[in-house]
Structure formats: C-alpha cells, structure tokens
Design a protein around this motif. Structure first.
Motif, mmCIF file in Angstrom:
data_model
loop_
_atom_site.group_PDB
_atom_site.id
_atom_site.type_symbol
_atom_site.label_atom_id
_atom_site.label_comp_id
_atom_site.label_asym_id
_atom_site.label_seq_id
_atom_site.Cartn_x
_atom_site.Cartn_y
_atom_site.Cartn_z
ATOM 1 N N GLY A 194 0.832 -1.199 0.000
ATOM 2 C CA GLY A 194 0.000 0.000 0.000
ATOM 3 C C GLY A 194 0.867 1.249 0.000
ATOM 4 N N LEU A 195 0.620 2.132 0.963
ATOM 5 C CA LEU A 195 1.277 3.445 0.926
ATOM 6 C C LEU A 195 2.622 3.480 1.653
ATOM 7 C CD1 LEU A 195 -1.822 5.763 1.614
ATOM 8 C CD2 LEU A 195 -1.003 4.834 -0.547
ATOM 9 N N GLU A 196 2.983 2.374 2.319
ATOM 10 C CA GLU A 196 4.219 2.390 3.120
ATOM 11 C C GLU A 196 5.457 2.431 2.219
ATOM 12 O OE1 GLU A 196 7.656 1.112 5.336
ATOM 13 O OE2 GLU A 196 6.789 -0.043 3.697
ATOM 14 N N PHE A 197 6.418 3.236 2.623
ATOM 15 C CA PHE A 197 7.653 3.377 1.840
ATOM 16 C C PHE A 197 8.764 3.751 2.818
ATOM 17 C CE2 PHE A 197 10.510 6.062 -0.801
ATOM 18 C CZ PHE A 197 10.753 5.198 -1.860
ATOM 19 N N TYR A 198 9.588 2.777 3.161
ATOM 20 C CA TYR A 198 10.693 2.987 4.106
ATOM 21 C C TYR A 198 10.235 3.757 5.356
ATOM 22 C CZ TYR A 198 13.439 1.377 0.180
ATOM 23 O OH TYR A 198 13.938 0.626 -0.858
ATOM 24 N N GLY A 199 9.137 3.294 5.937
ATOM 25 C CA GLY A 199 8.671 3.886 7.195
ATOM 26 C C GLY A 199 7.849 5.150 7.034
ATOM 27 N N LYS A 200 7.681 5.606 5.796
ATOM 28 C CA LYS A 200 6.866 6.813 5.593
ATOM 29 C C LYS A 200 5.644 6.499 4.733
ATOM 30 C CE LYS A 200 10.208 10.366 6.264
ATOM 31 N NZ LYS A 200 11.233 11.180 5.695
ATOM 32 N N VAL A 201 4.733 7.454 4.714
ATOM 33 C CA VAL A 201 3.608 7.370 3.780
ATOM 34 C C VAL A 201 4.059 8.002 2.473
ATOM 35 C CG1 VAL A 201 1.331 8.356 3.253
ATOM 36 C CG2 VAL A 201 1.794 7.430 5.529
ATOM 37 N N ASN A 202 3.862 7.297 1.356
ATOM 38 C CA ASN A 202 4.276 7.803 0.046
ATOM 39 C C ASN A 202 3.028 7.934 -0.841
ATOM 40 O OD1 ASN A 202 5.194 8.025 -2.629
ATOM 41 N ND2 ASN A 202 7.123 7.012 -2.124
ATOM 42 N N LEU A 203 2.601 9.170 -1.030
ATOM 43 C CA LEU A 203 1.357 9.380 -1.781
ATOM 44 C C LEU A 203 1.528 9.049 -3.260
ATOM 45 C CD1 LEU A 203 -0.107 12.587 -0.076
ATOM 46 C CD2 LEU A 203 -0.617 10.181 0.370
ATOM 47 N N LEU A 204 2.704 9.370 -3.823
ATOM 48 C CA LEU A 204 2.919 9.053 -5.237
ATOM 49 C C LEU A 204 2.790 7.545 -5.475
ATOM 50 C CD1 LEU A 204 3.843 10.806 -7.805
ATOM 51 C CD2 LEU A 204 5.956 9.540 -7.578
ATOM 52 N N LYS A 205 3.347 6.789 -4.532
ATOM 53 C CA LYS A 205 3.236 5.320 -4.639
ATOM 54 C C LYS A 205 1.758 4.918 -4.687
ATOM 55 C CE LYS A 205 4.417 1.029 -2.226
ATOM 56 N NZ LYS A 205 4.718 0.469 -0.896
ATOM 57 N N GLY A 206 0.948 5.537 -3.840
ATOM 58 C CA GLY A 206 -0.493 5.255 -3.847
ATOM 59 C C GLY A 206 -1.112 5.602 -5.186
ATOM 60 N N GLY A 207 -0.683 6.729 -5.760
ATOM 61 C CA GLY A 207 -1.202 7.135 -7.072
ATOM 62 C C GLY A 207 -0.883 6.080 -8.122
ATOM 63 N N ILE A 208 0.328 5.545 -8.067
ATOM 64 C CA ILE A 208 0.756 4.534 -9.045
ATOM 65 C C ILE A 208 -0.050 3.248 -8.855
ATOM 66 C CG2 ILE A 208 2.706 3.069 -9.747
ATOM 67 C CD1 ILE A 208 4.544 5.454 -8.823
ATOM 68 N N LEU A 209 -0.243 2.859 -7.585
ATOM 69 C CA LEU A 209 -0.897 1.575 -7.315
ATOM 70 C C LEU A 209 -2.401 1.588 -7.553
ATOM 71 C CD1 LEU A 209 0.940 0.454 -4.045
ATOM 72 C CD2 LEU A 209 1.231 -0.478 -6.355
ATOM 73 N N PHE A 210 -3.050 2.699 -7.245
ATOM 74 C CA PHE A 210 -4.517 2.708 -7.283
ATOM 75 C C PHE A 210 -5.093 3.270 -8.586
ATOM 76 C CE2 PHE A 210 -3.810 2.448 -2.624
ATOM 77 C CZ PHE A 210 -4.532 1.281 -2.398
ATOM 78 N N SER A 211 -4.230 3.636 -9.539
ATOM 79 C CA SER A 211 -4.752 4.139 -10.814
ATOM 80 C C SER A 211 -4.865 2.992 -11.809
ATOM 81 C CB SER A 211 -3.818 5.210 -11.372
ATOM 82 O OG SER A 211 -3.798 6.299 -10.482
#
Ligand code: ADP
Ligand code: GLC
Length: 492
Positions: A194-211
C-alpha cells in the motif's frame, strides 16, 4: 468521453513550472479531439477568482482533525475546456503554491487531501460521472487513493477510471505515518503493498498503485524510472506496473510560445526572416544591464527552477573556463536557496558576462528564449523539459544533457542534420566540452543558420501526443470494466 483533469497548477490560473504548461494545453488538445473536458484546480491567491457555483456553495470535507469547507468557482470555458476552481482560503489563499522561503508548507498533506476530496465531492454533484479522471503528480495522488478506498462502494464512480501522470519522480509526497488518519485514511493502508515506503507514507506510490493506467512525460523517462538510478526507490513498484506504464512526450502550446506571434518580445521573427532575433538579443542584453552589448558574442540562456535536479552544480565546476571564452550567460530562476546563492555569487564575480535575475518572470523568460543564441539544460534527470522545446521554435540552440525528455527531443548536430548539442557524462568537463563545440559552430554562420532552421522547423504541438493519451484513456476504461465484471462475477 468525459475527461476530468485534476491538478495542482495550470496556466493561466497558476504556475510554478512545466506541469502548469501541460495542464494549460493538453486538455485543449483532448477537447479538440472531440471529448468533453474539464479541469479542476485549487484557487490560489495568484488565481483570479471565478464565479461561485450555486450548487457548490459549501462542500463538507470531513478530515480527521475536523470539518473543513470548500466551495467551487466557475473559472470559465476556453477552447472547449471548462475550468473549475476549488476555493478553500485556509489552505490556498497563500503567497506561494507549495512552499515558502525554501520550506514546504507543513500542512501540505492536509491541503492536497482537502483539494482531492473536494474534486471527488464536486464530481458527485454533477449529472454524470466522468469516464476518466486524469491526475498529475503527488498532489492529486489522493484522488485514486480515495476513489479505491473511501469511495470504493460508491455506485456513482463505478465506471470512472483513473489515469495518473508522473511529471517528476523526485517529488513523492512523503509524510510520517501519523498523518494517515488526518487525511481520512485508515492505518490498514500502511503496508508494503500500500502506501508504506521505508517507514513513511508515500502518496505518489499510492497514485501509481490505485490508478488504472500510469503515464510519464517522455519515452526515455518511462524507461529510466524503472531503474535504481532514476527510480528514487519506486523502480520496483513501477516495474510491477510496466504493462500499464507508458511514456508520452509532452507537447507544447505554440500559441503561447512562438517567435512569429509572441507579444512579450521586442521584435517578431520567423524561419523566413530572422532579422528580429538580433533585436531580441540586443533587448535582452540591455534588459540585463549590459551597457554596450557585444552582439557577435554568443548568449547562453537559462530559465529554470533552481533545484538540484537541474544540474547547475556542473557550471560551478567550470565557470572560470566558461568565462574565459567569449560568451555571455543569462540566467533566470528561483528555488532552492543553495542555487540562488550560487547564481548570485557567479554574477558578483563576473558582472559583465554572467547576468542573473533571481525571480519568477514570465516576460523575461520569453525574452531569453528569443534573445539567446543557445539554451543550456544540464539536468541530472529531466522527465520531459519544455524549455528546450520552446528554444527550438525560437531558433535558440539547445545544449542539453542526454537524459529523459532532453534526450528524446534533441538530435545532435553533425554540421548538416540535427537540432542541438548533447553530453552524456554528468561531469563539468563534459559540459565544458559540449559548450566549446557549440561555440565553434556558432563561429560558422552558415552551419549555425542551418542548425537554427532545423530546430525551428520541428513540430512538437499537442495533437499527436493527445491522440496517445486518448488511447490510454480507452485502455484505462477497458481495465476498469474488466475489474468491475470480475467483482460482480465473484459477488454472484
Ligand atoms: P520544470 O517543470 O521541471 O520546472 P520544464 O522545462 O518542464 O521544467 O518547465 C518549466 C516552465 O517554467 C517553463 O515554461 C519555464 O519557462 C517556466 N519557468 C521556470 N522558471 C521560471 C522563472 N524563474 N520565471 C519564469 N518562468 C519560469
Ligand atoms: C516536471 C518535470 C519536467 C516536465 C514537466 C511537465 O516538472 O521536471 O521535466 O517537463 O514536469 O511535464
């Protein structure tokens, strides 16, 4: 199709960089191809207010730190594109868009959560859902994240697919995990898938995954971001979506950037009659305070955000050698304090030849495009880059590092064919060598004229790229329909 663009900036309403140029011009090209297109933007202090929409006087945004309220203004219709502005003064009525004095606004996640939520709530108030919502960069990544989580059971959006365009992987929207409830998301999303990225929330990652489909702004950058060197840690996530990831080169708006019609420059010119370019060069040097301009000395122009991405540390490494050559450098930009200071120190050291303005100044940007002989972009990475494309049209020869869109748009000059000069190694020496080569050609007027004309004849207008986007919109819609039918089959 009904296509809704959601973005954090767009010309002529707001701008800090190339994203605004794209959001100001791609929708027009999609509308011209026969689609119904609207653009949703925040209403910043710099944005001329629109007319309040009667059915959107107060949209409630339930974010965990309380309720916030937005309204929607009608920004008008231009070239078939309807713009709507999200008015929410507590978040957008500020001097700058994203940061102040080199520091991001600390409430940025909340600001763009409010914007994304307001976009979806606004859409819900319209008669028909959009076929495609086209989002851009981390600031609107929450649109697909919300859509596939908070709104996943909402029949209104059942058929709406999302296309997500990455304009710059260097800005990912990274925040500490405790923001999740503040932006209305549950902690269950904080996983490696999901949004986890090295201990942080990564919104761009969410954009990539949920589009439903992901694009970026040049073919080369689409390849580069799947490697560790350019992927900024997201290369694996991007590779996992490679079948739904495509590079589409940005087009440009030749109504705004064209030496034959540009009203912001002292004289117009065209490939048939280049005379006006010399008047522009003189005007530029005078504007930069040169008392007796030497007109046969080449001018190298720079217009840029001053950021690490843009590679200006290379100049610092060879500035003595560059200044020993017979040339001017004219630079316009703002950004990271470190680079603003670098440019200020260079002009202090070479006040007659290294001319700098630290500012955001659209008129001067046009004058540099027209008045310079060469345009320098030594970027570390460059998703697309627009200024080298504008430069071609102005007969201003690009000198660029061969990366991303710079590599895709500039062909090396060999004395006859080609449009500019490129260097590959990210070193000051490579930059110096390519500049020497460019200046040598500048001293051969016949070859230089051929080179200028080769560039001026190139056509990077939107229609062909817009066609590729329309294909992507169709592919995204098909992908959504498949997901929907799979879901209803498993429910049956
Ligand atoms: P990026 O989006 O990474 O900044 P691009 O080359 O895609 O780079 O686009 C930059 C856009 O912003 C161009 O339209 C350029 O003219 C404009 N721009 C950048 N800096 C300035 C500035 N200081 N003043 C005026 N325009 C600027
Ligand atoms: C980004 C990139 C730039 C690109 C622009 C528009 O800001 O840095 O290369 O041209 O977006 O897509």
């Amino acid at each position: 199709m009904r296509i809704t663009f959601a973005a954090s900036e767009g010309v002529p309403f707001s701008k800090t960089g190339g994203l605004a140029d794209v959001v100001g011009s791609l929708p027009k090209a999609v509308a011209a191809a026969g689609h119904e297109v609207e653009v949703l933007l925040p209403r910043y202090r710099m944005t001329k207010p629109g007319k309040l929409l009667p059915n959107c006087r107060s949209i409630t945004l339930p974010l965990a730190n309380g309720f916030h309220f937005a309204s929607i203004q009608d920004g008008g219709v231009a070239d078939g594109v309807h713009t709507y502005l999200v008015e929410c003064p507590e978040f957008f009525d500020r001097d700058q868009l994203y940061m102040d004095k080199g520091q991001d606004y600390p409430d940025n996640p909340l600001r763009f959560a409010a914007f994304s939520l307001a976009c979806l709530e606004f859409l819900k108030r319209s008669a028909n859902p959009p076929d495609v919502i086209h989002c851009h960069d981390w600031q609107t990544a929450l649109v697909p994240i919300y859509l596939r989580n908070l709104y996943s059971g909402d029949p209104f959006f059942e058929k709406s697919s999302v296309v997500f365009t990455i304009h710059n992987l260097g800005y990912q929207g990274l925040f500490p995990p405790h923001i999740l409830p503040h932006i209305g998301l549950h902690a269950g999303l904080f996983t490696i898938d999901g949004l986890e990225f090295y201990g942080k929330v990564n919104l761009l990652k969410g954009g990539i995954l949920f589009s439903d489909f992901v694009t970026t702004v040049s073919r080369k950058y689409a390849e580069e971001i799947q490697t560790p060197e350019f992927g900024y840690g997201l290369e694996g996530v991007l590779r996992s979506r490679a079948d739904r990831l495509q590079g589409i080169l940005n087009g440009v708006d030749y109504d705004a950037w064209n030496p034959t019609s540009d009203r912001l420059i002292p004289a117009n010119y065209s490939p048939e009659d280049l005379k006006g370019k010399e008047a522009c060069k003189k005007g530029l040097l005078e504007k930069m305070g040169v008392v007796q301009p030497v007109l046969d000395r080449p001018v190298i122009g720079i217009v840029s955000r001053f950021a690490t991405q843009k590679g200006f540390d290379l100049i610092a490494g060879v500035v003595e050698e560059l200044m020993a050559m017979d040339l001017y450098i004219v630079a316009l930009g703002t950004g990271e304090p470190e680079y603003e200071d670098l440019f200020r120190s260079l002009t202090a050291k070479y006040p007659d030849k290294f001319l700098v303005k630290v500012a955001y100044d659209n008129t001067l940007a046009h004058l540099i495009e027209a008045g310079a002989d060469m345009f320098l972009m030594p970027s570390r990475y460059e998703p697309c880059g627009l200024n080298q494309i504008y430069s071609l049209k102005y007969g201003t020869v690009p000198v660029v590092r061969a990366t991303g869109g710079l590599d895709d748009t500039i062909e090396p000059f060999n004395g006859k064919t080609g449009t500019g000069f490129k260097f590959a190694d990210y070193t000051p020496e490579a930059l110096l060598a390519v500049t020497r080569k460019a200046v040598e050609y500048y001293r051969q007027p016949k070859a230089w004229r051929t080179l200028m004309l080769n560039g001026m004849k190139k056509d990077f207008s939107w229609p062909s790229s817009a066609k590729q986007y329309v294909k992507v919109y169709q592919a995204a819609s098909r992908a959504r329909t498949k997901i929907k039918s799979a879901a209803s089959a498993s429910n049956a």
